[in-house]
Design a protein around this motif. Structure first.
Motif, short mmCIF file in Angstrom:
data_model
loop_
_atom_site.label_atom_id
_atom_site.label_comp_id
_atom_site.label_asym_id
_atom_site.label_seq_id
_atom_site.Cartn_x
_atom_site.Cartn_y
_atom_site.Cartn_z
N THR A 53 0.81 -1.22 0.00
CA THR A 53 0.00 0.00 0.00
C THR A 53 0.85 1.27 0.00
OG1 THR A 53 -0.13 -0.10 2.41
CG2 THR A 53 -1.91 -1.15 1.16
N THR A 54 2.11 1.14 0.41
CA THR A 54 3.03 2.28 0.44
C THR A 54 4.39 1.85 -0.10
OG1 THR A 54 3.65 1.75 2.73
CG2 THR A 54 1.89 3.38 2.41
N PRO A 55 5.19 2.79 -0.63
CA PRO A 55 6.52 2.43 -1.15
C PRO A 55 7.41 1.83 -0.07
CG PRO A 55 5.88 4.63 -1.85
CD PRO A 55 4.88 4.22 -0.82
N ALA A 56 8.22 0.85 -0.46
CA ALA A 56 9.13 0.20 0.49
C ALA A 56 10.34 1.08 0.74
CB ALA A 56 9.57 -1.15 -0.06
N GLU A 57 10.64 1.29 2.02
CA GLU A 57 11.81 2.03 2.44
C GLU A 57 12.43 1.31 3.63
OE1 GLU A 57 13.21 4.48 0.96
OE2 GLU A 57 11.64 5.01 -0.49
N PRO A 58 13.77 1.41 3.80
CA PRO A 58 14.43 0.67 4.89
C PRO A 58 14.35 1.33 6.25
CG PRO A 58 16.06 1.83 3.59
CD PRO A 58 14.74 2.08 2.92
N ASP A 59 13.59 2.42 6.38
CA ASP A 59 13.55 3.14 7.65
C ASP A 59 13.12 2.25 8.81
OD1 ASP A 59 14.19 5.22 6.04
OD2 ASP A 59 12.28 6.28 6.22
N HIS A 60 12.17 1.36 8.56
CA HIS A 60 11.64 0.52 9.62
C HIS A 60 12.21 -0.91 9.57
CE1 HIS A 60 8.74 3.58 10.81
NE2 HIS A 60 8.45 3.74 9.53
N ALA A 61 13.20 -1.12 8.71
CA ALA A 61 13.80 -2.45 8.60
C ALA A 61 14.44 -2.93 9.91
CB ALA A 61 14.82 -2.49 7.46
N PRO A 62 15.16 -2.06 10.67
CA PRO A 62 15.72 -2.53 11.95
C PRO A 62 14.65 -3.07 12.90
CG PRO A 62 16.75 -0.47 11.31
CD PRO A 62 15.62 -0.69 10.36
N ALA A 63 13.49 -2.39 12.94
CA ALA A 63 12.41 -2.86 13.80
C ALA A 63 11.85 -4.18 13.29
CB ALA A 63 11.31 -1.80 13.88
#
Length: 265
Positions: free
Chosen positions: A27-37
């Motif tokens: 539903t939204t573009p993939a970004e690594p901002d929340h990858a650590p979580a």
């Protein structure tokens, strides 16, 4: 992406092969901002597998202990009488016989007990019945197995599931614990990857990732919970983000998005 919950294949059910959401449209573009979580979530999921396996093991053997306690308590009553077999029942792996008997005060009872082999009994066979005077529905025969067939089956199945859950959880805990610190402290490098099946087995995938200034080769680790979606192998290039080094690499796929553990080759 708004949170780590936007990542696919991070739920407890997905690791059991249920509810795999990797192919759902994002539903939204993939970004690594929340990858650590998301990596931390995978680590917690692995720990929950270990806990679930241990709880299942304790519950199954707790049931065995309870049944043995009730059986020992029943044997202490020493209320024995003669009975007669009136029925034999076989339902899948569970077998039982119906017994007609009379209590010490002359009350007629018709009860069923589990046996190893109902085919070994015949109608009107005599049996010695041990029963609880306070609860005549609690009976067994002298030839009964120590544990009813249902209890033994549940115990065997539970032990088997415990082994699977605990081993899977321990592998996952070790795998994502090493990658969790890197996910928080090191940058996620964007690149494009080409995928190929590894000669080491279908469970592993080879990735050649092209960054802005170089190319690097990686291979996913095994065993894996869920394979790389087949749709990705049909693409010439797949957008990915790479985190970590050496044997502790995490690959984030834009498709999904989802994470896999890998190592540099």
């Amino acid at each position: 992406m708004t949170s780590a919950t936007d990542f696919r294949r991070t739920t407890f059910l997905s690791v059991l092969g249920k509810g795999d959401d990797v192919n759902k449209p994002a539903t939204t573009p993939a970004e690594p901002d929340h990858a650590p979580a998301a990596v931390a979530r995978l680590r917690r999921r692995a720990l929950r597998l270990v806990i679930a396996g241990l709880v299942l093991f304790i519950a199954a053997w707790g049931m065995v202990g309870f049944v043995r306690y009730r059986d020992a308590d029943l044997l202490k009553t020493e209320s024995r009488t003669h009975g007669v077999v009136f029925a034999m029942i076989v339902s899948g792996k569970f077998e039982s016989i119906g017994i007609e008997y009379y209590t010490d005060n002359g009350v007629r009872r018709l009860e069923f007990v589990d046996v190893d082999d109902a085919g070994a009994y015949h109608e009107n066979d005599p049996v010695t019945v041990i029963y609880d005077p306070a609860d005549p529905t609690r009976i067994r025969t002298e030839a009964d197995p120590e544990l009813p067939g249902l209890v033994r089956t549940v115990t065997v199945v539970s032990t088997f599931l415990t082994i699977i859950l605990v081993l899977s959880g321990l592998i996952g805990t070790s795998r994502w614990r090493r990658r969790s610190a890197a996910a928080r402290a090191e940058p996620w490098r964007a690149g494009t990857a080409t995928l190929a099946r590894s000669s080491a087995g279908k469970a592993r995938t080879k990735l050649r990732v092209r960054f802005q200034t170089e190319e690097q080769d990686y291979r996913t680790t095994a065993p894996v919970m869920l394979p790389i979606p087949p749709a990705l192998f049909d693409r010439d290039e797949v957008k990915v983000w790479i985190n970590g080094t050496g044997d502790a690499v995490t690959v984030m796929f834009e498709y999904g998005p989802f994470l896999v553990a890998a190592k540099r080759t």
